[in-house]
Design a protein around this motif. Sequence first.
Motif, short mmCIF file in Angstrom:
data_model
loop_
_atom_site.label_atom_id
_atom_site.label_comp_id
_atom_site.label_asym_id
_atom_site.label_seq_id
_atom_site.Cartn_x
_atom_site.Cartn_y
_atom_site.Cartn_z
N CYS A 135 -13.96 27.18 7.16
CA CYS A 135 -13.03 26.75 6.14
C CYS A 135 -12.32 27.98 5.57
CB CYS A 135 -13.76 26.00 5.02
SG CYS A 135 -12.65 25.41 3.74
N ASP A 190 -6.15 28.71 5.61
CA ASP A 190 -5.26 27.79 6.33
C ASP A 190 -5.67 26.34 6.16
OD1 ASP A 190 -3.53 29.74 7.25
OD2 ASP A 190 -4.73 30.14 9.04
N ASP A 191 -6.96 26.11 6.01
CA ASP A 191 -7.42 24.73 5.78
C ASP A 191 -6.93 24.22 4.44
OD1 ASP A 191 -9.38 24.15 8.11
OD2 ASP A 191 -9.91 26.17 7.45
N ARG A 235 -2.95 23.72 4.65
CA ARG A 235 -2.54 22.57 5.46
C ARG A 235 -2.24 21.35 4.59
NH1 ARG A 235 -6.79 22.72 9.05
NH2 ARG A 235 -5.82 24.57 9.93
N ALA A 236 -3.03 21.18 3.55
CA ALA A 236 -2.82 20.05 2.63
C ALA A 236 -2.95 20.59 1.20
CB ALA A 236 -3.85 18.96 2.88
N LYS A 260 -1.18 31.87 -0.08
CA LYS A 260 -1.67 32.62 1.08
C LYS A 260 -0.91 33.93 1.15
CE LYS A 260 -2.00 32.60 6.11
NZ LYS A 260 -1.76 31.89 7.37
#
Length: 153
Positions: A13, A16-17, A20-21, A106
């Motif tokens: 995890c 990026d996880d 993504r949402a 990010k």
Amino acid sequence: MAYWLVKSEPDECGIDDFARAPDEPIAWDGVRNYQARNFLAEMDEGDRVFMYHSSCKLIGIAGVIRVVRAAYPDPTQFDEQSPYFDAKSSPEKPRWKAVDMVFERKFDDVIPLQRLKEESALADLPLVKKGARLSVMPVTESQWNHILSMVGS
DNA sequence: GCCAACGTTGGC
DNA sequence: GCCAACGTTGGC
């Protein structure tokens, strides 16, 4: 508002996880270390958290996530199918905690561990200390600002 | 409550 | 895959 840092293997995890949402909370569960758990329990909604990637190609701080739900009993401790199952815990007396987090930011480039270690301003950060295995740790405001100032430099 | 044995973490 | 550092376990 307080500041924290959590470690994770990006294969499991990573930032990026979360990216993504971005509006979908992800449960930060499976912490099975008492010191780390105690820090989890201190987290409040709105706290900011550095996401550190370990055991991967680009080791370092990859971005920021935010606490959206303060500590609650980690459901995985009661799930016999889960690798985090703990037979010694019970719903009446839960031993482990989880919090929910969402994506915040990010970094264009991961701040490498090696660079963090070079900063005298970060010498007290448990992350850069030899043999540090703590996976959830507090970050002071000045450490937080210092690390943010390293982004993109 | 000590401490050896063991398992895990995590950088290299 | 190696191995140092660390936390946990369990016998005594």
